[in-house]
Design a protein around this motif. Structure first.
Motif, PDB file in Angstrom:
ATOM      1  N   GLY A   1      54.772  45.371  39.046  1.00 39.43           N
ATOM      2  CA  GLY A   1      53.333  44.838  39.200  1.00 39.43           C
ATOM      3  C   GLY A   1      52.030  45.584  39.879  1.00 39.43           C
ATOM      4  N   THR A   2      52.842  46.492  41.462  1.00 44.47           N
ATOM      5  CA  THR A   2      51.752  46.514  42.539  1.00 44.47           C
ATOM      6  C   THR A   2      51.355  47.904  41.053  1.00 44.47           C
ATOM      7  N   VAL A   3      52.759  48.528  40.956  1.00 43.66           N
ATOM      8  CA  VAL A   3      52.553  50.253  40.448  1.00 43.66           C
ATOM      9  C   VAL A   3      51.175  50.166  39.206  1.00 43.66           C
ATOM     10  N   SER A   4      51.350  49.180  38.285  1.00 46.38           N
ATOM     11  CA  SER A   4      50.859  48.660  37.253  1.00 46.38           C
ATOM     12  C   SER A   4      48.666  48.529  37.728  1.00 46.38           C
ATOM     13  N   VAL A   5      49.196  47.030  38.514  1.00 46.05           N
ATOM     14  CA  VAL A   5      47.942  46.623  38.661  1.00 46.05           C
ATOM     15  C   VAL A   5      47.202  48.063  39.058  1.00 46.05           C
ATOM     16  N   LEU A   6      47.800  48.673  40.030  1.00 49.02           N
ATOM     17  CA  LEU A   6      46.920  50.050  40.930  1.00 49.02           C
ATOM     18  C   LEU A   6      46.085  50.512  39.773  1.00 49.02           C
ATOM     19  N   GLY A   7      47.650  51.449  39.358  1.00 46.56           N
ATOM     20  CA  GLY A   7      47.389  52.112  37.692  1.00 46.56           C
ATOM     21  C   GLY A   7      46.086  51.859  36.924  1.00 46.56           C
ATOM     22  N   SER A   8      46.166  50.434  36.606  1.00 47.24           N
ATOM     23  CA  SER A   8      44.853  49.977  35.677  1.00 47.24           C
ATOM     24  C   SER A   8      43.593  50.090  36.211  1.00 47.24           C
ATOM     25  N   LEU A   9      44.175  49.899  38.075  1.00 50.71           N
ATOM     26  CA  LEU A   9      42.315  49.572  38.639  1.00 50.71           C
ATOM     27  C   LEU A   9      41.348  50.839  38.599  1.00 50.71           C
ATOM     28  N   LEU A  10      42.980  51.970  38.822  1.00 48.23           N
ATOM     29  CA  LEU A  10      42.426  53.300  38.761  1.00 48.23           C
ATOM     30  C   LEU A  10      42.035  54.112  37.438  1.00 48.23           C
ATOM     31  N   ILE A  11      42.171  53.524  36.175  1.00 49.53           N
ATOM     32  CA  ILE A  11      41.847  53.817  35.003  1.00 49.53           C
ATOM     33  C   ILE A  11      40.391  53.677  34.501  1.00 49.53           C
TER      34      ILE A  11
ATOM     35  N   LEU B   1      42.690  21.052  29.371  1.00 48.28           N
ATOM     36  CA  LEU B   1      43.749  22.164  29.114  1.00 48.28           C
ATOM     37  C   LEU B   1      43.681  23.604  29.882  1.00 48.28           C
ATOM     38  N   GLN B   2      42.790  24.353  29.854  1.00 46.45           N
ATOM     39  CA  GLN B   2      42.323  25.607  31.087  1.00 46.45           C
ATOM     40  C   GLN B   2      42.583  25.429  32.119  1.00 46.45           C
ATOM     41  N   GLN B   3      42.635  23.892  32.640  1.00 42.56           N
ATOM     42  CA  GLN B   3      42.461  23.886  34.133  1.00 42.56           C
ATOM     43  C   GLN B   3      43.889  23.736  34.745  1.00 42.56           C
ATOM     44  N   ILE B   4      45.490  22.820  33.448  1.00 42.05           N
ATOM     45  CA  ILE B   4      46.574  23.128  33.672  1.00 42.05           C
ATOM     46  C   ILE B   4      47.372  23.699  33.295  1.00 42.05           C
ATOM     47  N   ALA B   5      46.812  25.189  32.020  1.00 39.66           N
ATOM     48  CA  ALA B   5      47.290  25.853  31.342  1.00 39.66           C
ATOM     49  C   ALA B   5      47.725  27.084  32.337  1.00 39.66           C
ATOM     50  N   PRO B   6      49.037  27.267  32.513  1.00 41.10           N
ATOM     51  CA  PRO B   6      50.031  28.392  33.402  1.00 41.10           C
ATOM     52  C   PRO B   6      49.237  29.732  33.438  1.00 41.10           C
ATOM     53  N   MET B   7      49.154  29.983  32.536  1.00 43.55           N
ATOM     54  CA  MET B   7      48.284  31.335  32.096  1.00 43.55           C
ATOM     55  C   MET B   7      46.816  31.536  32.156  1.00 43.55           C
ATOM     56  N   THR B   8      45.776  30.808  31.718  1.00 43.70           N
ATOM     57  CA  THR B   8      44.607  30.560  31.596  1.00 43.70           C
ATOM     58  C   THR B   8      43.756  30.582  33.069  1.00 43.70           C
ATOM     59  N   ALA B   9      45.057  29.817  33.903  1.00 41.25           N
ATOM     60  CA  ALA B   9      44.162  29.034  35.399  1.00 41.25           C
ATOM     61  C   ALA B   9      45.046  29.654  36.398  1.00 41.25           C
ATOM     62  N   GLY B  10      45.968  30.816  35.607  1.00 40.12           N
ATOM     63  CA  GLY B  10      46.912  31.594  36.730  1.00 40.12           C
ATOM     64  C   GLY B  10      45.949  33.061  36.725  1.00 40.12           C
ATOM     65  N   LEU B  11      45.617  33.379  35.745  1.00 41.29           N
ATOM     66  CA  LEU B  11      44.764  34.821  34.982  1.00 41.29           C
ATOM     67  C   LEU B  11      43.419  34.447  35.668  1.00 41.29           C
ATOM     68  N   ALA B  12      43.125  33.351  36.449  1.00 41.57           N
ATOM     69  CA  ALA B  12      41.578  32.991  36.558  1.00 41.57           C
ATOM     70  C   ALA B  12      41.160  33.757  37.637  1.00 41.57           C
ATOM     71  N   VAL B  13      42.407  34.664  38.522  1.00 36.02           N
ATOM     72  CA  VAL B  13      42.360  35.242  39.786  1.00 36.02           C
ATOM     73  C   VAL B  13      41.967  36.362  39.521  1.00 36.02           C
ATOM     74  N   GLN B  14      41.776  37.028  38.246  1.00 41.77           N
ATOM     75  CA  GLN B  14      41.319  37.801  38.182  1.00 41.77           C
ATOM     76  C   GLN B  14      39.514  38.487  38.063  1.00 41.77           C
TER      77      GLN B  14
ATOM     78  N   ALA C   1      41.401  39.820  42.901  1.00 40.31           N
ATOM     79  CA  ALA C   1      42.030  40.175  41.395  1.00 40.31           C
ATOM     80  C   ALA C   1      43.366  41.255  41.420  1.00 40.31           C
ATOM     81  N   ALA C   2      42.890  41.900  42.240  1.00 36.62           N
ATOM     82  CA  ALA C   2      44.989  42.918  42.729  1.00 36.62           C
ATOM     83  C   ALA C   2      45.906  42.221  42.813  1.00 36.62           C
ATOM     84  N   VAL C   3      45.874  41.567  44.734  1.00 34.41           N
ATOM     85  CA  VAL C   3      46.552  41.232  45.007  1.00 34.41           C
ATOM     86  C   VAL C   3      47.370  40.034  43.808  1.00 34.41           C
ATOM     87  N   GLY C   4      46.042  39.396  43.309  1.00 35.15           N
ATOM     88  CA  GLY C   4      46.557  37.762  42.451  1.00 35.15           C
ATOM     89  C   GLY C   4      47.446  38.438  41.475  1.00 35.15           C
TER      90      GLY C   4
END
Length: 258
Positions: A112-122, A206-219, A151-154
């Motif tokens: 995950g760290t490699v993926s996220v840092l690589g994505s931000l670099l690109i 629904l957005q507040q309880i949805a695991p993906m939608t709520a979780g990705l708010a950290v980005q 956003a990166a750590v999250g």
């Protein structure tokens, strides 16, 4: 605990399929993030884009592979009967649960760290050419910026939680195909329901309880006040889903025969 952890790590790394899947997390995340970064534009001040989140879009694809890796860690053992051998070698079932969780967490943290840092670099390299410039109100991407760092750590923590959610779900159903179906439904059905429901209040709930939608708010790094749920609170919602799955999976692991 240390011996059980080594055994889980050995099982994970000696399966060639897991190596390819782990590589797939990085490749898919980087490829999807790069594609979105290179096709997004901001042609004027106030275009409303969030280049950091756009760069991290690949996490949507990477999470699916993380879920598959986690499901197979348990599902393959139940499918082949290897779980009986595992529980015979390590009778303390909580130790089995913790060792699997620890190995999965460590592997996901690295990928995950490699993926996220690589994505931000690109994204940082591409976005000036797509109009995300200081003239349009977007300073250069930097991890020294609090919102970008969050956003990166999250995003890395999000992938870890998705892995553990998948692991716990598989311990409950003890079947790989069923588990991946349940996990993908949890992640992607809520956003579909949000589009179908016409009432704005229900959409927000629904957005507040949805695991993906709520979780990705950290980005999100811009206009966070407009989100249905705050960035860290959203990740907390995903953490509660994960805790529920792991608790149920751990209890059933202790209560049932292999």
């Amino acid at each position: 605990m240390k011996s059980a952890g080594r055994a889980e790590w050995t099982k994970l790394r000696t399966d060639a399929g897991n190596g390819w899947l782990t590589l797939g997390v990085v490749v898919l995340t980087l490829a999807a993030g790069a594609a979105v970064a290179m096709t997004s534009r901001c042609d004027a001040t106030g275009c409303g884009g969030d280049p950091t989140r756009l760069s991290l879009t690949g996490v949507l694809a990477g999470q699916v592979v993380v879920a598959i890796v986690a499901v197979l860690m348990v599902g393959n053992e139940y499918g082949t009967g290897m779980m009986h051998t595992t529980l015979t070698a390590v009778p303390r079932r909580l130790t089995v649960l913790l060792s699997k969780s620890a190995v999965l967490t460590a592997v996901t943290l690295v990928t995950g760290t490699v993926s996220v840092l690589g994505s931000l670099l690109i994204g940082g390299l591409v976005r000036p050419g797509r109009g995300f410039t200081e003239e349009h109100g977007f300073p250069p991407l930097s991890l020294t910026d609090g919102a970008t760092l969050r956003a990166a750590v999250g995003s890395v923590l999000y992938l870890v939680l998705i892995g553990l959610l998948s692991l716990g779900t598989t311990l409950v159903v003890r079947n790989a195909a069923t588990a991946i179906g349940i996990v993908l439904a949890l992640l992607f059905v809520f956003p579909i329901l949000t589009q179908v429901v016409a009432d704005p209040d229900w959409q927000r709930h629904l957005q507040q309880i949805a695991p993906m939608t709520a979780g990705l708010a950290v980005q999100t790094t811009v206009h966070t006040a407009d989100l249905p749920i705050g960035p860290w609170q959203g990740l907390g919602v995903l953490a509660l889903w994960t805790l529920g799955a792991m608790t149920a999976g751990g209890w059933l692991l202790r209560a049932r025969d292999a």
